[in-house]
Design an enzyme around this catalytic site. Structure first.
Site, short mmCIF file in Angstrom:
data_model
loop_
_atom_site.label_atom_id
_atom_site.label_comp_id
_atom_site.label_asym_id
_atom_site.label_seq_id
_atom_site.Cartn_x
_atom_site.Cartn_y
_atom_site.Cartn_z
N ASP A 39 0.80 -1.23 0.00
CA ASP A 39 0.00 0.00 0.00
C ASP A 39 0.83 1.28 0.00
O ASP A 39 0.28 2.37 0.19
CB ASP A 39 -0.90 0.02 1.25
CG ASP A 39 -2.04 -0.98 1.14
OD1 ASP A 39 -2.94 -0.76 0.32
OD2 ASP A 39 -2.00 -2.01 1.86
N GLU A 94 -0.39 9.68 1.43
CA GLU A 94 -1.18 10.59 2.25
C GLU A 94 -1.32 10.08 3.69
O GLU A 94 -1.38 10.87 4.64
CB GLU A 94 -2.58 10.75 1.66
CG GLU A 94 -3.53 11.53 2.55
CD GLU A 94 -4.93 11.62 1.97
OE1 GLU A 94 -5.30 12.72 1.57
OE2 GLU A 94 -5.64 10.59 1.90
N HIS A 104 -11.96 5.93 5.54
CA HIS A 104 -11.37 7.18 6.03
C HIS A 104 -12.33 8.36 5.82
O HIS A 104 -13.13 8.34 4.87
CB HIS A 104 -10.12 7.52 5.22
CG HIS A 104 -8.93 6.64 5.45
ND1 HIS A 104 -8.15 6.15 4.43
CD2 HIS A 104 -8.37 6.18 6.60
CE1 HIS A 104 -7.16 5.43 4.92
NE2 HIS A 104 -7.27 5.42 6.24
N CYS A 160 -5.24 10.14 -1.60
CA CYS A 160 -4.36 9.15 -0.93
C CYS A 160 -2.99 9.06 -1.57
O CYS A 160 -2.02 8.68 -0.93
CB CYS A 160 -4.94 7.75 -1.00
SG CYS A 160 -6.68 7.64 -0.92
C1 CIR Z 1 -5.48 0.76 3.04
O1 CIR Z 1 -6.42 0.03 3.34
O2 CIR Z 1 -4.78 1.29 3.90
C2 CIR Z 1 -5.19 1.01 1.58
N1 CIR Z 1 -5.50 -0.17 0.84
C3 CIR Z 1 -5.97 2.18 1.06
C4 CIR Z 1 -5.51 3.47 1.65
C5 CIR Z 1 -6.19 4.64 1.05
N2 CIR Z 1 -5.67 5.82 1.59
C6 CIR Z 1 -6.38 6.90 1.83
O3 CIR Z 1 -7.59 6.90 1.68
N3 CIR Z 1 -5.74 7.94 2.31
#
Ligand code: CIR
Length: 252
Positions: A55, A60, A159, A246
Site C-alpha cells: 500500500d 497521504e 477514512h 491518498c
Molecule cells: C489501506 O487500506 O490502507 C489502503 N488499501 C488504502 C488506503 C487509502 N488511503 C487513503 O484513503 N488515504
C-alpha cells in the site's frame, strides 16, 4: 508521491473483490495523475516504490503537513507501519531548516486519509484506523500551532477523506448521508449524491479540480464554481480502496 509497488495486488482492502488488481494498469493510472498535477502547475516528486509494503503508494496516510510543520503518522494497519520513515526523511529534506517534523508513538494510530485540513482547521476522522490517542496527538501537535482540531466519527467507510475533501479554504465537498455536515461548522458544504461518493475525494489545486472519471454530478458541482476539471480513470486504485488524495501529500 510514491510509485506503485510490484506487490500492489496484495493491498489491504475492506471488501475484497473477485477481480484482481492489474498492477500495470494501476501504474498507468498513477502516471496520469502525476501528469494532471504537473499540468495544474505543481512540482511533483516521486519516491521509488517500496515493494515490501503493497500500500506504500498511498503516501497521504503517512504524514500530515501544513506549511513548514509535519506530523508523521503511525498507520492503523500493521502492514503499513514501515511506510512512514522514508516519507518522514523526504519531508525533512523538502522542508529544510525551517521545518518542524515530529513523530507519533504507540498507542496512537493515525491515517492521513482521516485528516482533512481546511485553512486553520484539521477535521480528523475517528475511524477503525485513527484511534482516540491519534486524534489527541493531532490536537497536541497542531493545536500548539494555532490550528483547531475537530473530531468527526467515521463509520461504515475507511477514512474521512473517502467521502469529503477540500474545495478551498471556505468550502468542502461531501457525499450525502455519510457524515453530519454540521461537523464542518461555518464552512460551505457542497453535497454530492451518495452514489457519487467515490468522487467526493477530489484534489483541487490552483484552479484545477482533479476528479475520478464518470461522476457527472461531482463534475458539474465543481465546474459551476469556475474550476478547470481533469477527470482520471482510477479503477485499479479504487480496487485497493484508494482514491486521488491518498496518492499524494501536497506541501506548501
Ligand atoms: C489501506 O487500506 O490502507 C489502503 N488499501 C488504502 C488506503 C487509502 N488511503 C487513503 O484513503 N488515504
Amino acid at each position: 508521491m510514491r510509485g506503485i509497488s510490484a506487490t500492489f495486488r496484495d493491498a489491504v482492502v475492506m471488501h475484497p473483490t473477485a477481480e484482481a488488481i492489474d498492477v500495470e494498469r494501476a501504474r498507468l493510472q498513477h502516471a496520469a495523475y502525476v501528469h494532471a498535477l504537473r499540468s495544474a502547475g505543481l512540482v511533483v516528486e516521486i519516491m521509488p516504490p517500496l515493494d515490501a509494503h503493497p500500500d506504500a503508494c498511498f503516501v497521504e496516510d503517512c504524514a500530515l503537513v501544513a506549511g513548514a510543520h509535519a506530523l508523521v503518522t503511525r498507520p492503523g494497519a500493521l502492514s503499513r507501519r514501515g511506510e512512514t520513515e522514508s516519507v518522514a526523511e523526504r519531508i525533512v529534506d523538502l522542508l529544510g531548516d525551517t521545518g518542524r517534523v515530529e513523530r507519533t508513538y504507540a498507542p496512537a494510530t493515525i491515517d492521513g486519509g482521516d485528516c482533512l485540513r481546511v485553512g486553520k482547521t484539521w477535521f480528523v476522522g475517528r475511524s477503525a484506523r485513527t484511534n482516540d490517542e491519534g486524534v489527541r496527538r493531532v490536537r497536541e501537535f497542531f493545536g500548539a500551532l494555532g490550528f483547531a482540531v475537530v473530531e468527526v466519527p467515521v463509520e461504515g467507510f475507511l477514512h474521512l477523506k473517502c467521502v469529503a475533501s477540500r474545495i478551498d479554504d471556505g468550502a468542502v465537498l461531501l457525499a450525502e448521508g455519510t457524515v453530519d455536515p454540521a461537523h464542518f461548522g461555518n464552512l460551505e458544504v457542497v453535497t454530492v449524491p451518495r452514489d457519487e461518493a467515490y468522487a467526493a475525494n477530489a484534489v483541487v489545486v490552483q484552479g484545477t479540480a482533479i476528479i475520478a472519471k464518470g461522476f457527472p454530478r461531482v463534475r458539474a458541482a465543481l465546474e459551476q464554481r469556475g474550476l478547470r476539471i481533469i477527470e482520471l480513470a482510477l479503477s485499479e486504485i479504487a480496487k485497493a480502496d484508494g482514491s486521488l488524495t491518498c496518492l499524494s501529500i501536497v506541501l506548501g
